[in-house]
Design an enzyme around this catalytic site. Sequence first.
Site, PDB file in Angstrom:
ATOM      1  N   ASP A   1      -0.379   5.307   0.589  1.00 10.42           N
ATOM      2  CA  ASP A   1      -0.715   6.333   1.575  1.00 10.42           C
ATOM      3  C   ASP A   1      -0.974   5.707   2.937  1.00 10.42           C
ATOM      4  O   ASP A   1      -1.858   4.858   3.080  1.00 10.42           O
ATOM      5  CB  ASP A   1      -1.945   7.132   1.114  1.00 10.42           C
ATOM      6  CG  ASP A   1      -2.034   8.494   1.772  1.00 10.42           C
ATOM      7  OD1 ASP A   1      -1.214   8.782   2.667  1.00 10.42           O
ATOM      8  OD2 ASP A   1      -2.930   9.271   1.402  1.00 10.42           O
TER       9      ASP A   1
ATOM     10  N   ASP B   1      -1.573  -0.430   6.036  1.00 10.31           N
ATOM     11  CA  ASP B   1      -1.870   0.163   7.344  1.00 10.31           C
ATOM     12  C   ASP B   1      -3.356   0.174   7.673  1.00 10.31           C
ATOM     13  O   ASP B   1      -3.735   0.528   8.781  1.00 10.31           O
ATOM     14  CB  ASP B   1      -1.381   1.619   7.375  1.00 10.31           C
ATOM     15  CG  ASP B   1      -2.230   2.531   6.486  1.00 10.31           C
ATOM     16  OD1 ASP B   1      -2.857   3.476   7.014  1.00 10.31           O
ATOM     17  OD2 ASP B   1      -2.295   2.287   5.274  1.00 10.31           O
TER      18      ASP B   1
ATOM     19  N   ASP C   1       0.843  -1.195   0.000  1.00  9.46           N
ATOM     20  CA  ASP C   1       0.000   0.000   0.000  1.00  9.46           C
ATOM     21  C   ASP C   1       0.882   1.250   0.000  1.00  9.46           C
ATOM     22  O   ASP C   1       2.071   1.183   0.345  1.00  9.46           O
ATOM     23  CB  ASP C   1      -0.896  -0.026   1.245  1.00  9.46           C
ATOM     24  CG  ASP C   1      -1.708   1.249   1.396  1.00  9.46           C
ATOM     25  OD1 ASP C   1      -2.429   1.600   0.438  1.00  9.46           O
ATOM     26  OD2 ASP C   1      -1.614   1.889   2.456  1.00  9.46           O
TER      27      ASP C   1
END
Length: 268
Positions: free
Chosen positions: A12, A206, A10
């Site tokens: 951002d 995240d 991932d």
Amino acid sequence: MTNWRAYLIDLDGTMYHGSRMISGADQLINAMKYHHIPYLFVTNNSSRTPDDVAEHLRQMGIPAEAKDVCTSAVAAAEYIANMQPGAPVAPIGEHGLIEALKQAGLSIDTERPEFVVQGIDRSFSYEKLAQAANWIRNGARYVLTNPDLLLPGQDGLMPGAGTISASIAAASGVNPVIIGKPSKILMKHAIDRLGVRPDETAVIGDNMHTDISAGAHAGCGTILALTGVTNRDNLAELMEKTGVRPHIICDDLTEVRSLVVGSIESAT
């Protein structure tokens, strides 16, 4: 030890926050390149082309090329092209989406489209809403790049592609096919590009709702990095809400790097 040999990473919240690199992101990618570990950056962002994304990463000091990037726009375009090569499509979105549709050999057609493809569109209007609803009610299939309701902006959270989609779905009476995380379609697209099996692949992210849920849906391993949306305080609540438990939880990207490199070294 894990049997993961490829990774979907991932962006951002995992590699960066806005224009600021998260500590250890450059070292993680450099280590993966050094050890020839296959990976792709996988993002729900449909507004940027892979070239744009790679340039953004390089500006922060993270090594990246367009070939390393998999966006929801590219996956949406290829999803349609595989189903119906050269199909007439009407885009509701920005530069990254329109370029992806053209690159996939699809025909931009705002008269009689057979697909409406929607992503984030910061110039969305009542006129576009009415037009999209009419296309869909007249038989066009509805494809959504990603379901994110909100996205970070300079003045806080801003409406995302999922919020626009909610209005189109309400006006047309049709729910879209969702490509981006937490859907497994984006993950399958990335896994196929790497030429590996889901069980050989781990998702590093995240966000429990998007990254980790998408990895679980696709049959991949999951590595939760506590570098963004998820932290020790909300982890239990998010696991209960998503019904998903990460395979491994890392406090930072240094820990992720040790895990990834360690698993390769132990296998050799």
